[in-house]
Design a protein around this motif. Structure first.
Motif, PDB file in Angstrom:
ATOM      1  N   TRP A 179       0.835  -1.208   0.000  1.00 61.58           N
ATOM      2  CA  TRP A 179       0.000   0.000   0.000  1.00 61.58           C
ATOM      3  C   TRP A 179       0.870   1.258   0.000  1.00 61.58           C
ATOM      4  O   TRP A 179       0.498   2.270  -0.603  1.00 61.58           O
ATOM      5  CB  TRP A 179      -0.931   0.003   1.197  1.00 61.58           C
ATOM      6  N   ARG A 210      -6.965   1.918  -2.702  1.00 61.36           N
ATOM      7  CA  ARG A 210      -5.689   2.509  -2.279  1.00 61.36           C
ATOM      8  C   ARG A 210      -5.009   3.314  -3.379  1.00 61.36           C
ATOM      9  O   ARG A 210      -3.867   3.734  -3.214  1.00 61.36           O
ATOM     10  CB  ARG A 210      -4.743   1.400  -1.831  1.00 61.36           C
ATOM     11  N   GLU A 256       4.575   6.733   2.028  1.00 60.12           N
ATOM     12  CA  GLU A 256       3.316   6.830   2.771  1.00 60.12           C
ATOM     13  C   GLU A 256       2.158   6.322   1.932  1.00 60.12           C
ATOM     14  O   GLU A 256       1.981   6.716   0.776  1.00 60.12           O
ATOM     15  CB  GLU A 256       3.070   8.287   3.178  1.00 60.12           C
ATOM     16  N   LEU A 295      -1.692   5.987   0.721  1.00 57.86           N
ATOM     17  CA  LEU A 295      -2.811   6.911   0.617  1.00 57.86           C
ATOM     18  C   LEU A 295      -3.932   6.485   1.559  1.00 57.86           C
ATOM     19  O   LEU A 295      -4.063   5.298   1.872  1.00 57.86           O
ATOM     20  CB  LEU A 295      -3.343   6.932  -0.821  1.00 57.86           C
ATOM     21  N   PRO A 296      -4.750   7.420   2.015  1.00 60.93           N
ATOM     22  CA  PRO A 296      -5.920   7.031   2.816  1.00 60.93           C
ATOM     23  C   PRO A 296      -6.829   6.118   1.997  1.00 60.93           C
ATOM     24  O   PRO A 296      -7.025   6.329   0.801  1.00 60.93           O
ATOM     25  CB  PRO A 296      -6.603   8.372   3.113  1.00 60.93           C
ATOM     26  N   ARG A 297      -7.363   5.110   2.644  1.00 63.40           N
ATOM     27  CA  ARG A 297      -8.265   4.180   1.963  1.00 63.40           C
ATOM     28  C   ARG A 297      -9.551   4.907   1.581  1.00 63.40           C
ATOM     29  O   ARG A 297     -10.205   5.529   2.409  1.00 63.40           O
ATOM     30  CB  ARG A 297      -8.571   3.007   2.881  1.00 63.40           C
ATOM     31  N   ASP A 298      -9.934   4.810   0.301  1.00 64.74           N
ATOM     32  CA  ASP A 298     -11.124   5.492  -0.199  1.00 64.74           C
ATOM     33  C   ASP A 298     -12.041   4.457  -0.858  1.00 64.74           C
ATOM     34  O   ASP A 298     -11.835   4.069  -2.004  1.00 64.74           O
ATOM     35  CB  ASP A 298     -10.732   6.581  -1.206  1.00 64.74           C
ATOM     36  N   LYS A 321       3.262   4.239  14.535  1.00 63.07           N
ATOM     37  CA  LYS A 321       2.481   5.353  15.061  1.00 63.07           C
ATOM     38  C   LYS A 321       3.217   6.025  16.219  1.00 63.07           C
ATOM     39  O   LYS A 321       3.074   7.232  16.423  1.00 63.07           O
ATOM     40  CB  LYS A 321       1.116   4.849  15.523  1.00 63.07           C
ATOM     41  N   GLU A 364       4.842   8.592  13.192  1.00 68.67           N
ATOM     42  CA  GLU A 364       3.832   9.625  13.439  1.00 68.67           C
ATOM     43  C   GLU A 364       4.176  10.453  14.676  1.00 68.67           C
ATOM     44  O   GLU A 364       4.029  11.674  14.676  1.00 68.67           O
ATOM     45  CB  GLU A 364       2.453   8.983  13.603  1.00 68.67           C
TER      46      GLU A 364
END
Length: 359
Positions: free
Chosen positions: A35, A71, A181, A183-186, A282, A303
């Motif tokens: 991912w 993704r 990084e 991508l945010p899951r959409d 994180k 993070e």
């Protein structure tokens, strides 16, 4: 392979378009590096004004093709067959070689894992084409060259080398986990899923996977969400017991700097940094770690970074989100006890809430 232009004596690669990411999985669960590469691949594809492609290979992995669309992929190829249940070089490489021949991507990316390195090497040998290993930075030159700029540490990690593959396509690279990084899951993204056939039958494959044996004491830094890492400031191997207690209280794993590993205080599988693993947790505790660049390049993408060091001028404090100056032998046990106390209180409240609901 391709025709040669008479004008400049360079291959004509105009038929090759798109960035293809291999979605590595085991037992139907994708490696996080897949991912992450789709996130970076999206940037490269957009610069090239080309589609982002993904391929999921295995058995019972249809959900990964759909997940690849969520993704960032525009097209996800799916090869689902019992022959592909477990990774074996020959059937997986034959699937990939056939796909590359048919889809003609200009760039193909793999995670720099044991599987990714093995598969990418086999494919590059058969095509043949160039392969840049263990990259930590990726970029592209736009039209007309459309070259992949694959960068990786070189000369004993003292400098970065950018490697080009000018004469062959596709351009291929493996990339370290934790560098890029995702991508945010959409779940609203739309894309095309294309099913492809496995070119081999079971009797065509000379090897069999009989079983998987988990290594005793294995630490998975790549997938860890919480890492408690120690360095030279610990003073010896005994202090890693303090870090282990803190990691256990947090539900994390123990990491280390190269100095601690070279001193023989802890195994190399715990090493974070240029010559170890690149991580993206994180929460990252840097305890007794000065903050040399060889270490920070491996954990800078965490993070939240918490540094504990007695030297208030240690470079690690320039990178940390939270810093504590003081004696780690007093600070770490205090943090551990506080976390245990809070978790115990949370568990007690949860029990009381459930008892109240049943009543």
């Amino acid at each position: 392979m391709s025709d040669i232009k008479e004008k400049d004596n360079l291959p004509d690669w105009s038929a090759y378009r798109g960035v293809l990411v291999f979605v590595e999985q085991r037992a139907g669960t994708a490696k996080s590096v897949s991912w992450q590469l789709l996130g970076e691949g999206r940037k490269l594809a957009d610069k090239l004004e080309a589609p982002l492609l993904a391929v999921a290979v295995g058995h019972g992995v249809g959900h990964l093709a759909q997940e690849a669309i969520y993704r960032g992929a525009d097209v996800a190829y799916l090869c689902d067959d019992p022959v592909l249940k477990d990774y074996r070089t020959r059937p997986y490489s034959r699937v990939m070689l056939q796909l590359i021949e048919d889809a003609k991507p200009e760039i193909v990316l793999f995670g720099a894992t044991a599987t990714g390195r093995d598969l990418a090497g086999a494919i590059a040998t058969h095509l043949p084409t160039g392969l840049t290993a263990d990259t930590t930075a990726l970029d592209v030159e736009p039209h007309p060259s459309r070259l992949l700029l694959a960068s990786r540490p070189a000369f004993s990690e003292k400098m970065m080398a950018t490697i080009l593959c000018k004469q062959y396509r596709p351009q291929m690279a493996t990339a370290r986990a934790g560098v890029f990084e995702a991508l945010p899951r959409d779940a609203s993204r739309q894309g095309e899923i294309v099913r492809i056939d496995c070119p081999l039958r079971e009797e065509d494959v000379a090897t069999q996977v009989l079983d998987f044996l988990e290594e005793s004491g294995h630490v998975n830094l790549e997938e860890a969400e919480i890492i408690v890492a120690g360095g030279r400031g610990l003073g010896g191997p005994e202090a890693f017991a303090l870090l282990k207690a803190l990691a256990d209280a947090l539900g994390g794993v123990v990491g280390a700097s190269r100095a601690a590993v070279d001193a023989g205080w802890i195994g190399h599988e715990h090493q974070v940094g240029q010559t170890g693993q690149t991580v993206r947790p994180k929460l990252y505790f840097a305890i007794g770690i000065s903050g040399a660049v060889q270490h920070t390049v491996g954990m800078a993408n965490a993070e939240t970074i918490v540094a504990i060091n007695k030297d208030e001028s240690a470079p690690i404090f320039q990178l940390a989100h939270y810093g504590i100056v003081g004696d780690l032998f007093k600070i770490v046990p205090a943090i551990t006890e506080e976390i245990r106390a809070r978790r115990g209180l949370a568990a007690e409240r949860s029990f009381e809430a459930k008892a109240s609901e049943s009543a």
